[in-house]
Design a protein around this motif. Structure first.
Motif, short mmCIF file in Angstrom:
data_model
loop_
_atom_site.label_atom_id
_atom_site.label_comp_id
_atom_site.label_asym_id
_atom_site.label_seq_id
_atom_site.Cartn_x
_atom_site.Cartn_y
_atom_site.Cartn_z
N VAL A 44 -10.50 20.36 33.46
CA VAL A 44 -11.49 19.43 33.31
C VAL A 44 -11.57 18.55 34.33
CG1 VAL A 44 -11.15 19.08 30.62
CG2 VAL A 44 -10.14 17.62 32.09
N GLU A 45 -13.03 18.14 34.63
CA GLU A 45 -13.33 17.30 35.74
C GLU A 45 -12.28 16.11 35.70
OE1 GLU A 45 -17.32 16.42 35.90
OE2 GLU A 45 -17.84 18.54 36.00
N LEU A 46 -11.93 15.52 37.36
CA LEU A 46 -11.00 14.71 37.48
C LEU A 46 -11.15 13.44 36.67
CD1 LEU A 46 -8.37 13.89 39.05
CD2 LEU A 46 -9.85 13.32 40.83
N PHE A 47 -12.63 12.90 36.74
CA PHE A 47 -12.86 11.48 36.14
C PHE A 47 -13.19 11.60 34.59
CE2 PHE A 47 -13.92 10.52 40.64
CZ PHE A 47 -13.10 9.60 40.92
N GLN A 48 -13.40 12.96 34.11
CA GLN A 48 -13.70 13.11 32.73
C GLN A 48 -12.16 12.72 31.99
OE1 GLN A 48 -14.98 16.93 31.80
NE2 GLN A 48 -17.07 16.48 31.83
N HIS A 49 -11.18 13.31 32.78
CA HIS A 49 -9.82 13.19 32.24
C HIS A 49 -9.52 11.64 32.43
CE1 HIS A 49 -5.61 14.01 31.30
NE2 HIS A 49 -5.19 13.18 32.39
N LEU A 50 -9.69 10.92 33.53
CA LEU A 50 -9.52 9.69 33.66
C LEU A 50 -10.24 8.83 32.46
CD1 LEU A 50 -8.16 7.35 35.30
CD2 LEU A 50 -10.28 7.36 36.70
N ALA A 51 -11.44 9.34 32.34
CA ALA A 51 -12.27 8.45 31.16
C ALA A 51 -11.63 8.91 29.92
CB ALA A 51 -13.69 9.01 31.25
N ARG A 52 -11.04 9.80 29.89
CA ARG A 52 -10.45 10.00 28.13
C ARG A 52 -9.22 9.31 28.20
NH1 ARG A 52 -11.23 16.51 28.25
NH2 ARG A 52 -13.32 16.63 28.02
N TYR A 53 -8.54 9.17 29.29
CA TYR A 53 -7.23 8.52 29.37
C TYR A 53 -7.30 7.05 29.04
CZ TYR A 53 -2.77 6.27 30.89
OH TYR A 53 -1.98 5.37 31.09
N LEU A 54 -8.56 6.52 29.86
CA LEU A 54 -8.86 5.12 29.57
C LEU A 54 -9.23 4.83 28.27
CD1 LEU A 54 -10.36 4.22 33.20
CD2 LEU A 54 -8.22 3.57 32.43
N GLU A 55 -10.11 5.65 27.80
CA GLU A 55 -10.51 5.61 26.47
C GLU A 55 -9.52 5.50 25.21
OE1 GLU A 55 -13.36 7.92 23.31
OE2 GLU A 55 -13.41 8.44 25.25
N LEU A 56 -8.45 6.38 25.46
CA LEU A 56 -7.35 6.36 24.78
C LEU A 56 -6.58 5.26 24.76
CD1 LEU A 56 -6.02 10.14 24.90
CD2 LEU A 56 -7.18 8.92 23.08
N GLU A 57 -6.35 4.65 26.22
CA GLU A 57 -5.75 3.41 26.15
C GLU A 57 -6.24 2.29 25.61
OE1 GLU A 57 -2.68 2.25 27.96
OE2 GLU A 57 -2.48 4.53 27.52
N LEU A 58 -7.45 2.26 25.64
CA LEU A 58 -8.61 0.98 25.07
C LEU A 58 -8.27 1.13 23.37
CD1 LEU A 58 -10.36 -1.25 25.61
CD2 LEU A 58 -12.42 0.45 25.48
N ILE A 59 -8.30 2.19 23.00
CA ILE A 59 -8.31 2.56 21.52
C ILE A 59 -7.01 1.93 21.16
CG2 ILE A 59 -8.03 4.13 19.62
CD1 ILE A 59 -10.39 5.73 21.04
N GLU A 60 -5.89 2.47 21.72
CA GLU A 60 -4.72 1.83 21.62
C GLU A 60 -4.50 0.28 21.57
OE1 GLU A 60 -0.39 2.54 23.77
OE2 GLU A 60 -1.28 4.11 22.91
N GLU A 61 -5.20 -0.23 22.65
CA GLU A 61 -4.94 -1.78 22.73
C GLU A 61 -5.68 -2.37 21.49
OE1 GLU A 61 -6.41 -4.19 26.39
OE2 GLU A 61 -5.25 -2.52 27.23
#
Length: 170
Positions: free
Chosen positions: A147-164
């Motif tokens: 997947v595109e680099l920033f799509q993966h980063l956005a998914r990671y940050l979204e998961l971190e935010l959901i976890e928080e």
């Protein structure tokens, strides 16, 4: 145990690869963002997806001028910095050539103060080294995730935010 001549060649190669890597890292990021904003060569929007797959999507008529432009630039670099390959001078840099200095400074960014110039050279060398590692990491990340680099980063940050948020609600 390398000779001075070898070390000069290695430094020239390091500077060249660092500069190419800095351009590659920038192009890697920008190239993925141009999918929705067709500019430059991507007028028809056919180049899409992860940057590691863009190479195969580029059509005819792009590579020939690119190879010619690279050939002209490399011919100039060889003419300025490399000794004429005769006798024992094969694959050696001219004695009076300062590695990486092609006397090309159209924006006038080169400092006149020798200390500032040395600092600028050190920064370029370190940024080039970082860019070589960065582009390797970018390629590896896209190869693993496809997947595109920033799509993966956005998914990671979204998961971190959901976890928080889950931690806050709990």
């Amino acid at each position: 145990g390398a000779s001075i001549s070898d070390m000069r060649r290695y430094r020239e190669a390091e500077l060249t690869h660092g500069r190419v890597s800095m351009l590659a890292a920038l192009g890697f990021v920008i190239g993925e963002q141009l999918e929705d904003f067709p500019l430059f060569y991507n007028f028809d929007g056919r180049i899409s997806g992860p940057a590691i797959n863009h190479f195969q999507q580029v059509g005819a008529g792009f590579w020939e001028p690119l190879v010619l432009a690279i050939g002209v630039c490399e011919s100039y670099r060889v003419a300025v910095g490399w000794a004429t390959p005769t006798g024992n001078n094969f694959n050696t840099i001219k004695e009076d050539y300062e590695m990486g200095n092609l006397e090309f400074d159209p924006l006038g960014l080169r400092p006149s103060d020798p200390e500032e110039y040395k600092t600028m050279q050190t920064r370029e060398l370190n940024n080039g080294r970082l860019a070589m590692l960065a582009i390797g990491g970018m390629v590896a990340q896209e190869k693993v995730n496809n997947v595109e680099l920033f799509q993966h980063l956005a998914r990671y940050l979204e998961l971190e935010l959901i976890e928080e948020l889950d931690d806050i609600e709990a």
